[in-house]
Design an enzyme around this catalytic site. Sequence first.
Site: not given
Length: 346
Positions: A170, A297, A325
């Site tokens: 991320s 995601d 995610h």
Amino acid sequence: MGNRFICMTKKEVKENGSRSKRMGRSQRKLLAEEEFLHKQALSMALHQHQVSQRFEGSMSRRIGSTSSRRRNLPDDPISNEKPAPDFLERMITKKFILIHGEGFGAWCWYKTIALLEESGLLTTALDLMGSGIDLTDTNSIATLAEYSKPLIDYLQGLPEDEKVILVGHSSGGACISFALEHFPQKISKAIFLCATMVSNGQRPFDVFAEELGSAEGFMQESKFLIHGNGEDKPPTGFMFEKEQMKGLYFNQSPTKDVALAMVSMRPIPLGPIMEKVSLTPEKYGTGRRFYIQTLDDRALSPDVQEKLVRDNPPEGVFKIKGSDHSPFFSKPQSLHKILVEIAQIP
């Protein structure tokens, strides 16, 4: 005769009932033991820095048996009695440095660490500044350099001839991009896991604009903002509500992993993800980059991930189906297999 039959039937019913209660107690005991072992495993992962500042040694030995996962690995794990698998001999760099994303900490990699180390690979997970069990106040972290300091310090401490493989999840992708710009000679490969693989001059937050709106709008209107220096001062961080986090990050994750995250995630410093990243062709541009896409995601949609890859092409792209995610992953073996495959690429 009839009365005797009735008495015997009552006795049998009573015995059967007692047996059922004993079985129920036994099943509850097994479930309680399983729950205790799971909590113990997660506690070990959460407090890993109390033993070492890095996830050194076998996480599988610390958190208990992982024989069920071992069968799913591409090669048998090594032990003191077994020779290293052939793929290890083909790898120049055998050490992974895992960098978490916004709100997470080193604890979120416990599944990945166990699988990599069972394969004979060295693995270190770092807490970024103000994350995990790092005690820095997140409201005091204003720049990407400050946020990335634990990673930079680690790379600075490496021997001159040693290289590592970075994995960034991320917004941790911005941190490994920052590291590539400043220590390209220390990084064998950089792997972006549903991450903010930004281009020069881009802000990490911009990658999430599809879901969260523009940076300017978010700074002015978001209900998740934290004003650590006072309500009359610019926001210093943000923290999603639990339901928002569940929807964005954990739509495919096991319930126990979601529960761990809900009690472990910390506020996200705003400055580092609002900073425009400076990257040069001479340094960042010479690094070997790979991208792993997560196809279910909701925080960073597959379309956004495709755009990142098009705008800033890496050396290779891999995809994991049925993955959200979260760095935990509902399919940790798939992530492990891809990481090992990337590490073997000459």
